[in-house]
Motif scaffolding. Structure first.
Motif, mmCIF file in Angstrom:
data_model
loop_
_atom_site.group_PDB
_atom_site.id
_atom_site.type_symbol
_atom_site.label_atom_id
_atom_site.label_comp_id
_atom_site.label_asym_id
_atom_site.label_seq_id
_atom_site.Cartn_x
_atom_site.Cartn_y
_atom_site.Cartn_z
ATOM 1 N N VAL A 259 30.194 -57.425 -71.352
ATOM 2 C CA VAL A 259 28.818 -57.725 -71.741
ATOM 3 C C VAL A 259 27.912 -57.518 -70.538
ATOM 4 O O VAL A 259 28.035 -58.204 -69.522
ATOM 5 C CB VAL A 259 28.677 -59.176 -72.251
ATOM 6 N N ASP A 260 27.028 -56.554 -70.650
ATOM 7 C CA ASP A 260 26.005 -56.292 -69.644
ATOM 8 C C ASP A 260 24.668 -56.316 -70.380
ATOM 9 O O ASP A 260 24.404 -55.449 -71.228
ATOM 10 C CB ASP A 260 26.244 -54.930 -68.984
ATOM 11 N N SER A 261 23.839 -57.300 -70.099
ATOM 12 C CA SER A 261 22.603 -57.488 -70.865
ATOM 13 C C SER A 261 21.672 -56.289 -70.787
ATOM 14 O O SER A 261 20.797 -56.122 -71.635
ATOM 15 C CB SER A 261 21.866 -58.741 -70.369
ATOM 16 N N ARG A 262 21.868 -55.432 -69.780
ATOM 17 C CA ARG A 262 21.005 -54.255 -69.641
ATOM 18 C C ARG A 262 21.346 -53.176 -70.662
ATOM 19 O O ARG A 262 20.512 -52.305 -70.956
ATOM 20 C CB ARG A 262 21.131 -53.697 -68.219
ATOM 21 N N THR A 263 22.568 -53.222 -71.199
ATOM 22 C CA THR A 263 23.004 -52.189 -72.142
ATOM 23 C C THR A 263 23.582 -52.757 -73.429
ATOM 24 O O THR A 263 23.746 -52.026 -74.406
ATOM 25 C CB THR A 263 24.082 -51.293 -71.492
ATOM 26 N N TYR A 264 23.902 -54.036 -73.455
ATOM 27 C CA TYR A 264 24.556 -54.630 -74.626
ATOM 28 C C TYR A 264 23.586 -54.645 -75.810
ATOM 29 O O TYR A 264 22.405 -54.947 -75.649
ATOM 30 C CB TYR A 264 25.009 -56.057 -74.309
ATOM 31 N N PRO A 265 24.065 -54.329 -77.008
ATOM 32 C CA PRO A 265 23.161 -54.326 -78.180
ATOM 33 C C PRO A 265 22.562 -55.710 -78.436
ATOM 34 O O PRO A 265 23.287 -56.692 -78.553
ATOM 35 C CB PRO A 265 24.088 -53.905 -79.329
ATOM 36 N N HIS A 266 21.253 -55.768 -78.509
ATOM 37 C CA HIS A 266 20.560 -57.015 -78.808
ATOM 38 C C HIS A 266 20.256 -57.081 -80.303
ATOM 39 O O HIS A 266 19.994 -56.067 -80.940
ATOM 40 C CB HIS A 266 19.260 -57.106 -78.021
ATOM 41 N N ASP A 267 20.303 -58.275 -80.820
ATOM 42 C CA ASP A 267 20.012 -58.500 -82.236
ATOM 43 C C ASP A 267 18.504 -58.451 -82.437
ATOM 44 O O ASP A 267 17.761 -59.265 -81.876
ATOM 45 C CB ASP A 267 20.575 -59.854 -82.657
ATOM 46 N N GLY A 268 18.042 -57.501 -83.255
ATOM 47 C CA GLY A 268 16.618 -57.363 -83.505
ATOM 48 C C GLY A 268 16.031 -58.459 -84.356
ATOM 49 O O GLY A 268 14.804 -58.605 -84.440
ATOM 50 N N GLY A 269 16.901 -59.225 -85.002
ATOM 51 C CA GLY A 269 16.419 -60.347 -85.804
ATOM 52 C C GLY A 269 16.519 -60.090 -87.294
ATOM 53 O O GLY A 269 16.231 -58.994 -87.768
ATOM 54 N N ARG A 270 16.964 -61.091 -88.011
ATOM 55 C CA ARG A 270 17.055 -61.037 -89.469
ATOM 56 C C ARG A 270 16.351 -62.262 -90.025
ATOM 57 O O ARG A 270 16.489 -63.354 -89.478
ATOM 58 C CB ARG A 270 18.527 -61.052 -89.903
ATOM 59 N N LYS A 271 15.603 -62.089 -91.091
ATOM 60 C CA LYS A 271 14.842 -63.190 -91.655
ATOM 61 C C LYS A 271 15.749 -64.058 -92.535
ATOM 62 O O LYS A 271 16.559 -63.562 -93.307
ATOM 63 C CB LYS A 271 13.665 -62.669 -92.463
ATOM 64 N N ALA A 272 15.570 -65.372 -92.393
ATOM 65 C CA ALA A 272 16.439 -66.308 -93.099
ATOM 66 C C ALA A 272 15.828 -66.874 -94.366
ATOM 67 O O ALA A 272 16.512 -67.510 -95.157
ATOM 68 C CB ALA A 272 16.817 -67.458 -92.160
#
Length: 293
Positions: A259-272
């Protein structure tokens, strides 16, 4: 390398504990097992020292509250909770939560292996040698992904409704809160889910908070009482409110990171909440002229 030492107990007691653990694992591994029945039976023995049927006759209110079908969890009121998945894990979460209040749960010799067994039937994934101490809370449990050698200490909240990843050998200290959902400033029911990631060998230390969508890289560290609302790069040490990276661990760098925060896929967000289907816009501004303070 560990700073812990081995501790042993009376051989007859250990043999009895091992038999209990084997029986529990065997029953939960059987697809025909009614998990609600297993949970209430174990709790009746651990909490009241008698069979469930006897307890039901003598103290029906106490007995009925041991059966997960007669109780509700906060997560059951969330629109986003998967009803089928939660029904599968609910009795095991109820067993976990209540067993922690008994000597069985408070004793590491029995409590840690029981939680390890339950995690294998609750979490989406759990690796070898998972060590969880008492009084840890989950939102739904089934959105937990846990690697090998992970340690979670006492009184931790793991809000996994949007998903939490704890990678190999990550450590979560006492009284930590890790979130995977946020509420909008203007409309509380406007909820966004974002997976939160804790990297390999990362340490989230005492009384700190990790907000939804944060990515803590491998070998990074969040300091005591810090509030993280973003990322920590590999080997970084973040402190403060909000947390900022103030230094880096002075050690050799590996060839690759899990896990490298500079390249790791970030969650764009899902509505609940279907009543708020669109991305939440920026809803605040800094104080300025004409504002009410």
């Amino acid at each position: 390398m560990t700073w812990l030492k081995p501790v042993s107990i009376d051989g007859d007691a250990q043999a009895a504990y091992n038999e209990f653990l084997r029986d529990l694992e065997s029953r939960l591994a059987d697809p025909a097992t009614d998990r609600n029945v297993v949970a209430r039976e174990v709790l009746a023995q651990a909490m009241y020292g008698r069979e469930y049927g006897q307890l039901l006759a003598d103290a029906p209110i106490a007995a009925l509250n041991l059966d997960a079908r007669n109780v509700t969890f906060e997560a059951e009121y969330y629109m986003v909770t998967d009803t089928e998945q939660f029904a599968r894990v609910k009795p095991l979460l109820w067993l976990w939560k209540n067993l922690d209040l008994t000597p069985v749960g408070q004793n590491p010799v029995t409590g840690i292996p029981v939680r390890r067994i339950l995690a294998g039937h609750i979490f989406r994934r759990v690796g070898r040698d998972f060590k969880c101490w008492q009084n840890v809370e989950f939102s739904v449990g089934y959105n937990m992904e846990v690697g090998h050698g992970v340690v979670v200490h006492r009184h931790v909240l793991l809000d996994d409704i949007g998903g939490i990843e704890l990678h190999d050998h990550a450590s979560v200290s006492d009284y930590v809160n890790i979130y995977s959902h946020t509420h909008s400033v203007l409309d509380g029911p406007d909820v966004t889910l974002r997976r939160t990631v804790i990297g390999r060998g990362a340490r989230i230390t005492y009384h700190s908070t990790v907000l939804a969508g944060s990515v803590v890289s491998d070998d990074a560290m969040l300091a005591t009482h810090a509030l993280l609302r973003g990322d920590i790069p590999p080997h970084g040490i973040a402190m403060g409110l909000p947390a900022r990276v103030t230094r880096f661990k002075d050690r050799a760098r590996p060839e690759a990171y899990a896990v490298d925060s500079r390249t790791y896929p970030h969650d764009g967000g899902r509505k609940a909440n279907p009543h708020f289907p669109d991305p939440t816009p920026n809803q605040s501004r800094l104080p300025g002229e004409g504002d009410l303070l």
